[in-house]
Design an enzyme around this catalytic site. Structure first.
Site, PDB file in Angstrom:
ATOM      1  N   GLY A   1       3.991  -5.112  -1.792  1.00 46.63           N
ATOM      2  CA  GLY A   1       4.599  -3.800  -1.635  1.00 46.63           C
ATOM      3  C   GLY A   1       5.851  -3.862  -0.781  1.00 46.63           C
ATOM      4  O   GLY A   1       6.771  -4.645  -1.043  1.00 46.63           O
ATOM      5  N   ASP A   2       5.877  -3.046   0.244  1.00 49.35           N
ATOM      6  CA  ASP A   2       7.033  -3.024   1.154  1.00 49.35           C
ATOM      7  C   ASP A   2       6.671  -3.634   2.503  1.00 49.35           C
ATOM      8  O   ASP A   2       7.193  -3.221   3.536  1.00 49.35           O
ATOM      9  CB  ASP A   2       7.547  -1.593   1.332  1.00 49.35           C
ATOM     10  CG  ASP A   2       6.461  -0.650   1.860  1.00 49.35           C
ATOM     11  OD1 ASP A   2       5.285  -1.071   1.911  1.00 49.35           O
ATOM     12  OD2 ASP A   2       6.793   0.496   2.228  1.00 49.35           O
TER      13      ASP A   2
END
Length: 249
Positions: free
Chosen positions: A76-77
């Protein structure tokens, strides 16, 4: 996608650095980074735009480090940085400031100017841990505290962080178990007013709701003018006693 190391490669790199036996004078630093305000990029501009931002973030992070340090994207981030050769917490803080500053610079995506930021959790070997798994976990705990502290900042790991997280999770679980009968609402203004007035409540603690009632937290003591309300309760929301001391089923 970003060309960065994955979790497996990062763990191998970290374990290799720990074998060199870092010292208090020359510690090994683990930084756990989570992007703030990134989700709206995906939601509003699409996943292709989000991928473009992640690629640019990856290059910016690499530009802040030396060649023998590691940047990994673990999903993800979320990013992890393994940094050696620092000499003091002040130097670590300077690095965190540079990392956040570089991420806060605008991104130009699909003719849009996009702004995001980041929160950072810090764990250091050997002061916090000497095992890779523990160092990773402590950096994540510190990241959680950074996000709880308002995001766009960093936190060093401290031993009492884990206890505070457990307290918050216990309160959340108590409320969740009663959510079928009570609509629990975390209303921070009530907690602020309660703390300011130091109102003595001889009844069991209850998480405030829109009806003036809530979830009873039997493991937390009642406040008094001499004993402030429990910080974990205040961080989650208002805490107050029912006038007649009832417990909600």
């Amino acid at each position: 996608m970003t060309g960065l190391a994955n979790r497996t490669r990062m763990q191998e790199f970290l374990e290799g650095k720990l074998k060199a036996v870092p010292t208090l004078a020359r510690p090994l630093v683990m930084l756990s980074i989570d992007l703030d305000r990134f989700k709206p990029v995906n939601d509003l501009l699409g996943h292709a735009a989000g991928d473009d931002v992640l690629n640019q973030v990856s290059r910016r992070l690499q530009g802040c480090l030396r060649g023998d340090d590691l940047v990994a994207r673990i999903g993800g981030d979320e990013f992890m940085l393994v940094v050696a050769g620092v000499s003091s917490p002040l130097e670590v803080e300077g690095l965190c400031r540079r990392l956040i500053d570089c991420i806060e610079q605008p991104f130009y995506i699909c003719e849009h100017e996009v702004f995001i930021s980041a929160s950072i959790g810090i764990a250091m070997a050997p002061a916090d841990a000497t095992l890779a798994e523990e160092l990773l976990r402590y950096a994540d705990i510190a990241l959680y505290e950074a996000k709880e502290g308002g995001r766009n900042t960093w936190r060093f790991y401290a031993g009492d962080m884990n206890a505070r997280i457990i307290e918050r999770r216990q309160l959340e679980a108590i409320c969740a178990r009663r959510s079928s009968t009570v609509n629990c609402a975390w209303i921070s203004s009530r907690a602020t007013a309660l703390k300011a007035s130091a109102w003595p409540v001889p009844r069991p603690w209850c998480v405030g709701s829109t009806q003036g009632a809530g979830c009873w937290a039997p493991t937390y003591s009642s406040p008094s003018p001499r004993k402030p309300a429990d910080p974990a309760v205040e961080q989650l929301g208002a805490a107050r006693g029912l006038p007649d001391g009832r417990r909600l089923a």
